[in-house]
Every structure is written in C-alpha cells, then in structure tokens.
Design a protein around this motif. Structure first.
Motif: not given
Lengths: 289, 336
Positions: B6, B213, B216-217, B220, B258, B262, B265-266, B321, B324-325, B328, B331
């Motif tokens: 990325w 979801f 889990l992220v 991590a 982030l 996200l 968006i969802f 979007a 988000f970019i 990202q 990050r």
C-alpha cells in the motif's frame, strides 16, 4: 516482616487476578451470546415444530426437533430452481472475475508503470460507489438493449462489483511473494510473464481461492441487481426467492427459516475460512486481518 | 512489511510521503524498478507496453459496467427520460435539480442518511472496539469464540433480514420476551412501525452485521502495539485506564480513523438491510438517500429525478472516497 508483606501482596494480586479473569470470562460469554443469539434463534425456529414458536412466550430452548421441514420446503416451493439459478450466476461471476483479477493484481503488484497508482485509485473509487447509483442507468441501458432477464448479463455486473476488492486481495498476496524467488527465476532465464505464471501464481493459491470465494458469493448473495434485472420467476435466484416466501400463504415459519439456513450455510463456511484475505481486500491492503 | 504494498501505492498519490520512507521501500526493492542490475533495466524497456495492455481490459470492463452508467446518470439528470415509449429524451436543463433542492423529502433523506451513518459508526465501532479489547486478552477457547463472533459478518444480508423480521414479529417475536423484562413495557411494541424504533433496529441490525469486521481489524492493530510500552508504563505505576488512554488509544488511533471512514462508506452504501426491513418507512423515517433514489426510480418510475439525486449521492460517496484515500496515505506514511 518483609516476607509477610510480600506474601500478602502476592495473595492480594492473585485474588485480584482471579476476580479479573472471572469478569473477563463473564464479559466474553455475554458478548458472544448476544452476538450469536439471532443465529441461534434462526436455528431453533428451523428445527422446532411451529406449534412451539407460534406461541407467546416462545420457549428459549427447542422442545422437539424435526427435519421434515427441509423436505416440505423443497417440495412445496421452487427452491431447488432458485438455488440452481444462484449457482449459475455465482459461477459465471466467479470465472469472469477471477480471470480478470489475476491480470489486474499482476499489473498492480509486480509491474512498474506510469499510471499504476491512478489504476489503483480507479479501482478504489469504483469499490466505494453505492450500487443503486449504477443500477438505474444500467437498468435503462439493459432494457433498451433488451438484455434484461438473462442470467449472464446479471453475473457480469456482479463480477464488475466484486472485481476491485478481488484485485486488492490478490495484489496483497502477490506482494508477499519473496523477491528473492522472483530474482532467482529471472536469473534462470524466466521472462516476467512466465515468472508470474509458473512461480507467483502457484505460490498464491490460497489467495486465488479467496478471490474465487469472494467472487462466487458476491453473485450468490447479491439481491438488489437480481431483483431488478431479472423479472421472470423462472430465472429468480435464491436471494430474491427467499424474500418472496414471506408473502406467500401456507409458508410455515420453520420452512421460511430453513430456507434461510440452506441459503446461508455455504457463504458462512467459506467466508469464515477466507476471512483473513477478505479483510485485507476490504481495507485495500491496509490491514492484514 | 504488511503495509509495504500500500505504501508504494500511496507514495505515488501523495508525493510528499515518498521522501522519508524511501529507504524502507528500497530495502526489499521493487523487482522491476531496481536501479542497479542490467537485467531489470533491460526487461523494463522491453515490456513497457505490457502493463497498459493488461490493465486495459479491466479498465474497459469497469468503465462499461460502473463508470459509464454513472456518466449516463449524470447526463440523464439533465433530461426527461422516457423509458417506455420511443419518444426522444428532452433536455430539461437544471429542472430536476431545482426540484431536488425544493424537495423537503430529499433533505429529509439526507438527514436520515446522516443519522443512520453516524449511529452505525458509533454503535458498530464501539462494539468492535469493546470486543477487540476483550478478545485481545488470552483465554481458553479464544479461537472458537472469535469464529463465533465472525458469523454475523459472514451471513448474507437477505437471511439476516429474514431472521430479524421474525425476531421482531409483533405477535410471536422473541424480542418481545426480552422487552417485557424492562419495567413499564406491557405490550408488544410495533417494532418497525414506530419511526424511532424502526431507525434504532435498522441501525442495530446493520451494526450487528458489520461490527465483527471492525473488531477483527482493531484486534490486528492492538496486537501490533508494542508490549514493552505497557510493561514500562506498569513499572511506572500506570493504572488500566491510563494504559488505555496513553498507550492503547494512540497505538490504534490511525486504524480507528481509517475504520470511521470505511464505516461511513459502508453505511452510506447500505441498501438491502434497510430495504428489506422497512423499505424506508414508516413515513420516511428510515429512507436514506440510497433508498430514496431506489424508490423514486422503481416505485414511482421517476428516472430523471432519481438520476439527479443519484448525482448528489455520487458526489457524497466521491467525497468520502477522497477522505479515505487521504487517510490511507497518511496512515501508510506513519507506518513506513
């Protein structure tokens, strides 16, 4: 003197740890129970004769278990045909999407070219578009070109929506192939394309499986496009079929729930086994779950 | 290592990020860009047209099925679309937009979208953070518990709505048993007929489906926070809350940021759950912009107006979007 103090301290810490651990377990069990309760309830409502569920208050634990509702469901409704349609849509979407994904992930991961980042951004943005926005013009286009009511024309759209995330998944997998391996192949006289075909691709088998799973179930689960682009009952896939069951008279609760179970079992099993890859794709490679 | 791919991508988008992290990327060395080594340079020259050739079918494919419909939608929003007859389309200029800006229901659907999105972000990310913190501790059966927790996420949307329609059934729904445990509740509420309750349920269902979801992220991210920091702070006498505030939270802040983008968006895209649970009702209480566009087109056959609202929706999702970019890229720079 000092030893008693430290013994007391140890005892105190241990007691606190035990209390802490107990609370932790209680919290974990509570969270897990709340989370899976709706699924548990679906299972109970499926397996139990509806004389128990259609009763207030319904019992929390199944009083009697029967499996005949699965047979009744398939005998009384065209569920088999729905599942067949879903399978065909999903299969076509999977084949198309996987083929394009391999190419896309390769260009995004292994090749250096101007416009690569623009290509990545393009995919990222298409992944974020709400489906409804595309649906209306596409519906108008399809109805003018007389492409409505055909399974393949639906699955190419499903594949288009699954493609960006699939490319992100496989790109992450390609990225993790050690460069030493690629160098070795190049030194041994492999061309780039044959390196990709003979070395990168075989090393990325789990990622390919993940891509196939995502593309397949994108078609299998999809509801909105299927409900608009396919009008005829003959071609109805299961995702749309299930929603029609509710309105039909004579559909028993346990059949309705059984239909939901039959439809969900495959996606749940495959998604759970591939979750690591799917999550990396959904976050555009920012997170490896 | 995990973020390298990325990073390489983001660094092109935001050229400033390139400067300080150069060494990190060069350490592994993108194969076909290696400055040293005559083989790579030769290969690069020979195949420079190849990437374009390979990317072309994908760009074409996505253009035909996603980009060109959007473009047609933008064009259509300036016309009067006649679908059934063969009459030519009439250019109406900004008439559809004028109607949109004067339409109270359009503004109301924007408010509903904002409410829905914010609530889902709070509930789903809150639940995700909570469960991630719990599941970050070692305990027996953790793999089993984690697998159980992921089930809602893996469940397709249509059966999810089937389950909840049944659970919320005013007559026999099991949720009534639970609701009646609350003092003061004696009747079975009409869960999806009361505006506030309908909104609450749509939010809860969407969050229930999404939070594993996020969990889990976040998990991590938690596992990448250095244990040494915790040990050092404990030696200094920090309590649990201080540990969380000063180590955990800063450690996962970029991930949370982030995920907020996200999640927006969802939930902005969310269609099936709202459509199958409430259809936008009662009286428009859950009619998000996406639902409103659908209803305009496929219930009232008002395609041109739907197209105009679609342009508004497109601009909003494009904005998210871009955020988000940007997030990202920032990050990625932090982790480079």
């Amino acid at each position: 003197m000092t030893s008693t103090v430290s013994t007391q301290l140890v005892r105190y810490t241990r007691a606190r740890d035990t209390v802490g651990r107990t609370l932790l377990y209680i919290a974990i069990i509570a969270v897990t129970l709340v989370t899976i309760f709706p699924i548990y309830w679906m299972l109970v409502s499926t397996l139990q004769p509806n004389s128990y569920t259609l009763h207030y208050p319904p019992p929390f634990f199944p009083q009697e278990i029967r499996f005949a509702q699965f047979g009744e469901l398939f005998a009384g409704h065209p569920v088999a045909n729905w599942l067949k349609n879903s399978f065909l849509i999903a299969l076509m979407s999977m084949l198309l999407c996987t083929a394009l994904t391999v190419v896309g992930a390769y260009t995004l991961s292994s090749l250096r070219w101007r416009g690569r980042s623009a290509f990545g951004l393009f995919l990222l943005v298409t992944q974020m578009l709400p489906e409804v926005l595309v649906l209306i013009p596409l519906y108008i286009m399809y109805s003018r070109l007389d492409l409505l009511n055909q399974l393949p024309t639906l699955s190419v759209v499903d594949a288009a929506f699954a493609l960006p995330i699939c490319i992100w998944i496989l790109k992450g997998v390609f990225d993790s192939v050690p460069p030493e391996v690629l160098d070795a192949a190049l030194v041994d006289g492999c061309s780039e394309l044959s390196t990709a075909w003979r070395i990168v691709l075989p090393l990325s088998t789990p990622g390919l499986v993940a891509v196939a799973v995502v593309a397949f179930f994108a078609g299998w689960n999809e509801y909105l496009y299927a409900s608009i682009l396919l009008g005829s009952t003959e071609l109805m896939p299961a995702s749309v079929g299930l929603t029609t069951l509710k309105g039909l008279s004579g559909v028993q609760v346990e059949q309705y729930m059984a239909a939901g179970m039959v439809f969900s079992i495959l996606p749940v099993v495959f998604y759970l086994s591939m979750q690591r890859y799917i999550i990396s794709g959904l976050t555009a490679g920012a997170v490896k779950g | 290592m995990a973020r390298r791919g990325w990073w390489r991508f983001a660094s092109r988008v935001v050229p400033f990020t390139m400067r300080d992290g150069m060494g990190a990327a060069a350490a592994r060395g993108p194969l076909f860009m290696t400055k040293s080594g005559p083989i790579s340079r030769m290969k690069q020259r020979r195949t420079h047209f190849l990437p374009y050739l390979l990317a072309l079918p994908i760009i074409l494919y996505e253009t035909i099925f996603l980009v060109s419909p959007i473009a047609q939608g933008i064009y259509g929003s300036f016309t009067n679309i006649q679908l059934a007859s063969n009459r030519p389309t009439i250019w109406v200029g900004l008439a559809n937009y004028a109607r949109m800006f004067a339409d109270a229901e359009f503004w109301s659907s924007l408010r509903v979208t904002a409410t829905f999105t914010v609530l889902v972000i709070v509930v789903a990310l809150g639940a995700g953070l909570l469960t991630a913190l719990l599941f970050n501790r070692p305990f027996r059966f953790r793999p089993l518990a984690r697998a159980l927790l992921m089930i809602p996420w893996a469940f397709p949307e249509v059966p999810v709505t089937m389950i909840f329609i049944w659970i919320l059934n005013p007559q026999f729904g099991v949720v009534n048993v639970l609701a009646r445990m609350i003092p003061g509740v004696t009747d079975n509420p009409q869960w999806l007929q009361v505006p506030e309750l309908a909104m609450a349920w749509v939010v809860l269902i969407a969050s229930w489906k999404a939070f594993p979801f996020y969990s889990l992220v976040i998990l991590a991210a938690l596992q990448s926070v250095s244990q040494e920091l915790y040990d050092a702070a404990k030696v200094d006498g920090a309590n649990t809350l201080q540990l969380f505030q000063n180590i955990t939270l800063p450690g996962i802040a970029t991930t949370l940021e982030l995920l907020v983008v996200l999640a927006s968006i969802f939930s902005f895209k969310q269609f099936s759950i709202v459509f199958l649970m409430t259809g936008g009702g009662p009286v428009g209480a859950t009619e998000t912009i996406v639902m409103r566009i659908y209803n305009a087109a496929f219930r009232f056959y008002d395609y041109s107006y739907a197209a105009a609202m679609g342009v508004a929706g497109f601009l909003i999702s494009l904005t998210i979007a871009i955020i988000f970019i940007t997030v990202q890229a920032r990050r990625a720079r932090e982790f480079a």
